[in-house]
Write an enzyme that holds these catalytic residues in place. Structure first.
Site, PDB file in Angstrom:
ATOM      1  N   HIS A 161      20.252 -34.908  -8.557  1.00 23.81           N
ATOM      2  CA  HIS A 161      19.946 -35.273  -7.204  1.00 23.81           C
ATOM      3  C   HIS A 161      18.389 -35.145  -7.014  1.00 23.81           C
ATOM      4  O   HIS A 161      17.942 -35.268  -5.996  1.00 23.81           O
ATOM      5  CB  HIS A 161      20.538 -34.492  -5.987  1.00 23.81           C
ATOM      6  CG  HIS A 161      22.277 -34.719  -6.209  1.00 23.81           C
ATOM      7  ND1 HIS A 161      22.619 -35.932  -5.867  1.00 23.81           N
ATOM      8  CD2 HIS A 161      23.189 -33.997  -6.867  1.00 23.81           C
ATOM      9  CE1 HIS A 161      23.958 -35.756  -6.017  1.00 23.81           C
ATOM     10  NE2 HIS A 161      24.250 -34.806  -6.678  1.00 23.81           N
ATOM     11  N   GLU A 199      18.390 -15.528 -10.108  1.00 32.18           N
ATOM     12  CA  GLU A 199      17.580 -14.330 -10.593  1.00 32.18           C
ATOM     13  C   GLU A 199      17.208 -14.160 -11.635  1.00 32.18           C
ATOM     14  O   GLU A 199      16.111 -13.823 -11.853  1.00 32.18           O
ATOM     15  CB  GLU A 199      19.003 -13.155 -10.467  1.00 32.18           C
ATOM     16  CG  GLU A 199      18.667 -12.016 -10.868  1.00 32.18           C
ATOM     17  CD  GLU A 199      17.492 -11.158 -10.066  1.00 32.18           C
ATOM     18  OE1 GLU A 199      17.040 -11.761  -9.045  1.00 32.18           O
ATOM     19  OE2 GLU A 199      16.760 -10.234 -10.436  1.00 32.18           O
ATOM     20  N   ARG A 258       3.116   0.408  -5.500  1.00 33.74           N
ATOM     21  CA  ARG A 258       3.138  -0.116  -4.312  1.00 33.74           C
ATOM     22  C   ARG A 258       2.059  -1.007  -3.862  1.00 33.74           C
ATOM     23  O   ARG A 258       1.844  -1.543  -2.833  1.00 33.74           O
ATOM     24  CB  ARG A 258       2.949   1.208  -3.304  1.00 33.74           C
ATOM     25  CG  ARG A 258       4.186   2.124  -3.051  1.00 33.74           C
ATOM     26  CD  ARG A 258       4.116   3.240  -2.143  1.00 33.74           C
ATOM     27  NE  ARG A 258       4.439   2.565  -1.036  1.00 33.74           N
ATOM     28  CZ  ARG A 258       5.463   2.588  -0.218  1.00 33.74           C
ATOM     29  NH1 ARG A 258       6.441   2.929  -0.481  1.00 33.74           N
ATOM     30  NH2 ARG A 258       5.178   2.084   1.166  1.00 33.74           N
ATOM     31  N   CYS A 291       0.801  -1.403   0.097  1.00 36.21           N
ATOM     32  CA  CYS A 291       0.041   0.010  -0.034  1.00 36.21           C
ATOM     33  C   CYS A 291       0.767   1.297  -0.079  1.00 36.21           C
ATOM     34  O   CYS A 291       1.745   1.292   0.605  1.00 36.21           O
ATOM     35  CB  CYS A 291      -0.863   0.217   1.370  1.00 36.21           C
ATOM     36  SG  CYS A 291      -1.894  -1.485   1.499  1.00 36.21           S
ATOM     37  N   GLU A 299       8.391 -13.887 -11.997  1.00 31.89           N
ATOM     38  CA  GLU A 299       7.851 -12.702 -11.313  1.00 31.89           C
ATOM     39  C   GLU A 299       7.000 -11.992 -12.657  1.00 31.89           C
ATOM     40  O   GLU A 299       5.709 -11.835 -12.213  1.00 31.89           O
ATOM     41  CB  GLU A 299       8.541 -11.481 -11.019  1.00 31.89           C
ATOM     42  CG  GLU A 299       9.114 -11.654  -9.665  1.00 31.89           C
ATOM     43  CD  GLU A 299      10.420 -10.577  -9.289  1.00 31.89           C
ATOM     44  OE1 GLU A 299      10.111  -9.963  -8.365  1.00 31.89           O
ATOM     45  OE2 GLU A 299      11.176 -10.599 -10.097  1.00 31.89           O
ATOM     46  N   LYS A 323       5.669  -3.378  -5.057  1.00 33.91           N
ATOM     47  CA  LYS A 323       7.263  -3.018  -4.796  1.00 33.91           C
ATOM     48  C   LYS A 323       7.550  -2.832  -3.236  1.00 33.91           C
ATOM     49  O   LYS A 323       6.464  -2.148  -2.582  1.00 33.91           O
ATOM     50  CB  LYS A 323       7.498  -1.798  -5.721  1.00 33.91           C
ATOM     51  CG  LYS A 323       9.046  -1.357  -5.523  1.00 33.91           C
ATOM     52  CD  LYS A 323       9.743  -2.127  -6.747  1.00 33.91           C
ATOM     53  CE  LYS A 323      10.961  -1.597  -7.025  1.00 33.91           C
ATOM     54  NZ  LYS A 323      11.939  -2.636  -7.860  1.00 33.91           N
ATOM     55  N   LYS A 379      13.145 -13.565 -12.079  1.00 31.76           N
ATOM     56  CA  LYS A 379      12.794 -12.714 -13.063  1.00 31.76           C
ATOM     57  C   LYS A 379      11.404 -13.352 -13.850  1.00 31.76           C
ATOM     58  O   LYS A 379      10.441 -12.677 -14.003  1.00 31.76           O
ATOM     59  CB  LYS A 379      13.875 -12.212 -13.735  1.00 31.76           C
ATOM     60  CG  LYS A 379      14.008 -10.388 -14.105  1.00 31.76           C
ATOM     61  CD  LYS A 379      13.591  -9.754 -12.781  1.00 31.76           C
ATOM     62  CE  LYS A 379      14.402 -10.032 -11.771  1.00 31.76           C
ATOM     63  NZ  LYS A 379      13.989  -9.379 -10.437  1.00 31.76           N
ATOM     64  N   TRP A 390      -2.275  -2.802  -1.681  1.00 30.51           N
ATOM     65  CA  TRP A 390      -1.821  -4.194  -1.933  1.00 30.51           C
ATOM     66  C   TRP A 390      -2.466  -4.846  -0.748  1.00 30.51           C
ATOM     67  O   TRP A 390      -2.065  -4.945   0.382  1.00 30.51           O
ATOM     68  CB  TRP A 390      -0.241  -4.133  -2.061  1.00 30.51           C
ATOM     69  CG  TRP A 390       0.366  -5.660  -2.212  1.00 30.51           C
ATOM     70  CD1 TRP A 390       0.144  -6.385  -3.343  1.00 30.51           C
ATOM     71  CD2 TRP A 390       1.326  -6.214  -1.571  1.00 30.51           C
ATOM     72  NE1 TRP A 390       0.564  -7.589  -3.450  1.00 30.51           N
ATOM     73  CE2 TRP A 390       1.521  -7.643  -2.155  1.00 30.51           C
ATOM     74  CE3 TRP A 390       1.857  -6.146  -0.340  1.00 30.51           C
ATOM     75  CZ2 TRP A 390       2.343  -8.621  -1.883  1.00 30.51           C
ATOM     76  CZ3 TRP A 390       2.917  -7.087   0.289  1.00 30.51           C
ATOM     77  CH2 TRP A 390       3.123  -8.274  -0.712  1.00 30.51           C
ATOM     78  N   ASN A 414      -1.151   2.185   5.809  1.00 33.17           N
ATOM     79  CA  ASN A 414      -0.337   1.232   5.195  1.00 33.17           C
ATOM     80  C   ASN A 414       0.562   0.609   6.388  1.00 33.17           C
ATOM     81  O   ASN A 414       0.927   1.130   7.181  1.00 33.17           O
ATOM     82  CB  ASN A 414       0.867   2.012   4.507  1.00 33.17           C
ATOM     83  CG  ASN A 414       2.009   1.184   3.930  1.00 33.17           C
ATOM     84  OD1 ASN A 414       2.009  -0.053   3.765  1.00 33.17           O
ATOM     85  ND2 ASN A 414       3.184   1.665   3.828  1.00 33.17           N
ATOM     86  N   GLY A 415       0.427  -0.702   6.249  1.00 32.71           N
ATOM     87  CA  GLY A 415       1.066  -1.711   7.427  1.00 32.71           C
ATOM     88  C   GLY A 415       0.022  -2.503   8.155  1.00 32.71           C
ATOM     89  O   GLY A 415      -1.045  -2.983   7.040  1.00 32.71           O
TER      90      GLY A 415
END
Lengths: 615, 419
Positions: free
Chosen positions: A511, A488, A27, A2, A495, A610, A492, A73, A99-100
């Protein structure tokens, strides 16, 4: 997680609020809403989904000089209209944006219910409780809130904040009061700006850039009131805070697309500049400057999440190779469950925003255990940056795309600088090594620029894309310093294209994970140096024999790769330590192309946001 | 609210065609297009925008294609200019007309009387000439006198109006010394016709308009004395010299200049640059940010050094264009040269400069003075000696003490005797 935004003292409130929400959309884009103070009413409009859904609802709103807004969010409660902020009290006299996470929401809900059995909660959110709590305080005071003095309002607001546990950045407006906004901060970021006529408060600098040149970054526990001539900030002890505001690091152009179709593409192309900016003043022919490590650690601990964790993994290889100091790497949220590492431990936190709740918590835990801390961050005014003993700013500029690209490059360079500094101090990394490295590091931006404009590479990427069409699974393999790149690369792809990609150290495949490889499974193998390179070629053969379609990413001087893969993509040759960064760019571009082909929104992937400021 | 330019009455609009690569610049355009090459400290396109800021133009649409991202990253959202700037990507490479049409599709051109200014991103022309063009009655073209007009579009006149333009005519067919600069000011009807002819395959702007002129279109000419066209590496040096002449002395406060160094004349030194003891810098010289010069280096006459360069002790540089991140070690002698970005010259590299003849695409050029031209990321080892007019592509590696001459393509490795 948020974003909240509040404005007071400007007649263009709705327009400015919407502008700010647009800037903050990264956000969270599950829902959004605004609330204006208009005469004796609070006018609230909310919509589910992207901000564009809210736009038609705010077209004909009356003028107002005071308003708050929110982009969500969803964490507590589904992304529905009822759960969208702003939330409003049952008497419709208080509206809040938050926010939180309020961690004691269960007891607060019970308390409110016991005070008023008929109380109906509109939503499933913790945030709504704040509106009710403040409304109750105002009612109990017996004072008419439309006539109350600011001191009185502040005292009731304080009573509300004291009841809250958890994290919050709050902004609250009151019916009939277009002259005040109440605010408070605990763990979630909040900035405030006032020019004597117009006051602004926001979760994020991106909201206010272009509207103001200076901001106050609120500290932990700060709270107060903002009116149309000034802001009053109090600290957790109730004392008035007199502080000079900071000049904004950002310029308006930084938060805009500027001709690019997406922020992600823009940020990928900014990487040559990031390399130059990050190394400037720090790397020279004879020594590393501007990097302060308070003592020679016996052991190093690195914490990070997501892409920052992957950068930390690469940093681990560098630090161990160049300085011989052992490194323990943890996902930040798991750090607290581990054992202490003893005296002379240094903890390095890696975070783009410097507000990542998990990483902040790990840094705090580290400090509680008495470890000195260092942060590799992008936002140098962030909470983490102000918490730690030393910082290395990666100077990448604002990163708006939710999937991190340029920040990874900056973080890796930050880790490399730490490694070389420690290596020099311990005489493991010599002056000739540094001089040789320096020459190649100055060529790196040009190598990246050449790569980014290489028609050959573009053609190969288009071919590589085809291997992923209609596929739901993919693997990325690496060894040594290309292993973090494999992780990474997979992250990506996951995501932004929603293909289930996994990164593995190539040696791990046989394995277990090899069982997942079937005819046509796309596998990206990322080259390494020395003996690990030959082994990777073998791994490529291994998976090909199980039917996989292999894409091998290597450098221009590699003559062996062509016979070991279906498709080979070659990047310019550079210093061994820097080569992984070039491979990473190929992975970024590959994921971007695949995601766009699938019609995904690469700047705002589903379910993500984000700078995750919740744990 | 935010800083926005709102043009009340007539919106003077310009389109800059910046889609081409600039092939004849070789390795220098490997990772950026011609318009982004630096001269006197700024990319060519930036100089052009600064000139446009001084004119009545309010809105600019920049059409890019080759390495467009380089342009976008440099100019950002275009907010730093006193112009409203938009960036548009061409769909494919379909000549100058293709570029123009992309630009036009992004402009609302409702008024019949509205005219659009069209420029090429790789051509420098001054604001005074542009303003003169903007003040004429109908359609216009800026022309310039040139010593070798047969290399351009030669213009024939009827009074002040253009009668015909002939592209690259034979030497014995040249009717005048005036050439087209490619800066047009055209009405909507002319543009519409260009669009129609495009469908028939006419992709070259100059030719398309020339055809209309032959059919009776009136185009008035405006003359300029200050036109620079960049096609070849040596043109860059010429433009560099011209722009440096107009530069003023400015030494950044955050530059560290040793007091024993002599900085004379019009010299610009950017922030963070370190000038070590005993250097002599004689203007006009432009040194960008974060460079390290000397000790005892000599930088003279019409030299530009881009950011992040390191020039070693005892090295002499004159009349040259050094691009960014270049490292030149000690005791090198560089004259009338163009050194591409990230190139490394080890110690004792010597460049000879003299008049040179070049043949490019069946056209003969005589360049007054040319030294060394390199592409990107070249490496010249100790003691290399370069004959005048030596041209290297990108990533060329030259071994110790090699006597270098001629032209070497990208990726070559040369040792002992050059070809």
């Amino acid at each position: 997680m948020c974003g909240i935004f509040g404005i007071i003292g400007d007649s263009d409130t709705t327009k400015l609020l919407m502008h700010g929400l647009k800037r903050m959309e990264y956000r969270g884009y599950d829902s959004s809403g605004i609330c204006l103070v208009n005469g004796k009413k609070l006018i609230r409009k909310r919509a589910v989904g992207e901000l564009s859904n809210l736009e038609p609802l705010v077209v004909d709103l009356p003028e107002s000089e005071c308003g708050i807004a929110h982009t969500r969010w969803a964490t507590h409660g589904a992304p529905t209209l009822e759960n969208a902020h702003p939330h409003i009290s049952s008497k419709l006299d208080v509206a809040v944006v938050h926010n939180g996470i309020i961690e004691n929401e269960v007891e607060l809900r019970r308390k409110l219910q016991s005070l008023d059995k008929n109380l109906k909660f509109e939503s499933e959110t913790d945030s709504e409780l704040v509106a009710h709590l403040f409304s109750v305080e105002l009612k109990n005071s017996g004072i008419d809130s439309s006539k109350a003095s600011e001191e009185q309002l502040l005292s009731y607001w304080k009573l509300v904040i004291e009841q809250l546990e958890g994290s919050f950045a709050l902004a609250v407006v009151i019916k009939g009061r277009n002259d005040v906004i109440m605010f408070a901060r605990k763990f979630a970021p909040l900035i405030i700006s006032h020019d004597g006529k117009r006051g602004l408060l926001a979760s994020d600098v991106s909201c206010v850039v272009g509207l103001t040149e200076t901001v106050h970054y609120l500290e932990e526990g700060d709270w107060g009131i903002i009116n149309n001539s000034r802001v009053q900030i109090f600290n957790s002890d109730g004392e008035l805070v007199e502080k000079e505001p900071n000049k904004l690091e950002w310029k308006l152009g930084d938060a805009e697309l500027g001709g690019y179709p997406t922020f992600m593409l823009k940020e990928i192309y900014e990487q040559p500049r990031v390399v130059r900016d990050c190394l400037r003043g720090r790397l020279s022919r004879d020594k590393i400057k501007g990097v302060t490590i308070p003592f020679r650690p016996r052991v190093l601990r690195i914490v990070g999440c997501g892409t920052a964790y992957n950068a930390g993994l690469l940093a681990r290889y560098y630090i161990e190779q160049l300085s011989k100091i052992p490194v323990i790497l943890d996902h930040a949220h798991e750090f607290r469950y581990g054992a202490p590492s003893g005296p002379k431990s240094l903890v390095i936190g890696i975070s783009q925003s410097g507000e990542t709740a998990d990483t902040l918590a790990a840094i705090e835990a580290a400090q509680e255990r008495g470890y000195p801390t260092l942060a590799i961050v992008n936002v140098e005014s962030s909470t983490m940056a102000r918490k730690v003993d030393e910082i290395i700013g990666i100077r990448a500029g604002p990163e708006i795309g939710v999937a991190s690209t340029k920040a990874f490059t900056g973080q890796v360079l930050g880790g490399l600088l730490v490694a070389m500094k420690l290596g020099q101090d311990s005489k493991n990394f010599h002056r000739e090594d540094l001089s040789y490295f320096d020459r190649h590091a100055r060529m790196l931006p040009t190598s990246m620029e050449r790569m980014l404009n290489d028609q050959n590479i573009k053609t190969k990427l288009l071919e590589a894309q085809q291997y992923f069409v209609g596929k739901d699974h993919a693997f990325f393999l690496g060894r040594n310093t290309s292993y973090p790149i494999a992780l990474e690369g997979a992250l990506k792809l996951k995501e932004i294209s929603y293909i289930h990609a996994e990164g593995y150290a190539a040696g791990e495949l046989k394995h277990g994970p090899l069982a997942l490889v079937e005819e046509g499974t796309p596998i990206v193998v990322i080259a390494s140096e020395g003996s690990s390179h030959k082994k990777l070629l073998g791994n490529a053969r291994e998976v090909a024999s199980r039917g996989a379609k292999v894409i091998f990413i290597t450098h221009q001087e590699d003559e062996l790769a062509d016979s070991h893969a279906d498709l080979v993509i070659k990047v310019p040759r550079t210093h061994d330590l820097l080569q992984p960064l070039l491979y990473n760019i190929i992975c970024q571009l590959l994921s971007l192309n695949i995601a766009e082909e699938r019609g995904c929104n690469v700047d705002r992937p589903r379910n993500l946001a984000k700078s995750v400021t919740v744990e | 609210m935010f800083q926005e330019n709102i043009s009340e009455l007539i919106n003077m609009r310009a389109i800059i065609l910046a889609g081409g690569r600039g092939e004849r610049l070789g390795g220098l355009t490997d990772s950026r297009s011609k318009v982004m090459l630096p001269v006197a400290g700024k990319p060519m396109l930036q100089w052009l925008l600064h000139e446009l800021e001084k004119t009545e133009v309010k809105e600019v649409t920049i059409v890019h294609y080759y390495a467009g991202e380089r342009i976008l990253t440099h100019f950002g959202s275009g907010r730093n200019y006193d112009l409203k700037i938009k960036f548009v990507k061409q769909h494919s490479d379909r000549g100058t007309v293709g570029s123009l049409i992309t630009g036009l599709s992004n402009i609302e051109n409702d008024d019949e009387e509205d005219r659009i200014l069209i420029l090429n991103g790789d051509n420098m022309v001054d604001s005074k000439s542009i303003n003169s063009l903007l003040n004429i009655e109908a359609n216009g073209l800026i022309i310039s006198e040139h010593n070798t007009p047969h290399l351009f579009g030669v213009v024939e006149f009827k009074g002040i109006n253009v009668r015909r333009i002939t592209e690259k005519p034979d030497l014995n067919q040249i009717k005048s010394r005036m050439v087209s600069t490619g800066v047009w000011y055209l009405k909507k009807e002319v543009l519409e016709k260009i669009k129609l002819d495009f469908e028939e395959g006419q992709t070259e702007l100059s030719t398309a308009i020339s055809k209309q002129i032959m059919d009776g279109l009136k185009v008035e000419s405006v003359r300029t004395e200050n036109w620079h066209d960049v096609d070849h590496p040596w043109d860059l040096n010429k433009l560099n010299r011209y722009l440096l002449k107009r530069m003023e002395r400015s030494l950044s406060k955050s530059a560290e200049i040793d007091e024993s160094s002599k900085i004379e004349g019009d010299v610009h030194i950017g922030h963070g640059t370190i000038i070590h003891p005993g250097c002599i810098i004689q203007g006009p010289v432009h040194i960008a940010e974060n460079c390290e010069i000397g000790p005892l280096a000599v930088i003279t006459g019409s030299t530009s050094i881009s950011s992040g360069c390191r020039i070693g002790p005892f090295t002499r540089i004159r009349s040259s264009l050094i691009m960014r991140d270049v490292q030149i070690d000690s005791n090198c002698s560089i004259h009338h040269s163009i050194i591409g970005p990230a190139t490394s010259l080890k110690s004792n590299v010597e460049v000879d400069a003299a008049s040179v003849e070049k043949n490019v695409r069946n056209t003969h050029y005589l360049i007054r003075r040319l030294g060394l031209v390199t592409g990107e990321a070249c490496m010249l080892e100790q003691g290399v000696i370069c004959a005048p007019g030596t041209m290297l592509g990108s990533q060329v590696v030259v071994g110790r003490r090699t006597k270098l001459d001629g032209e070497h393509e990208t990726g070559s490795r040369i040792s002992s005797r050059g070809a």
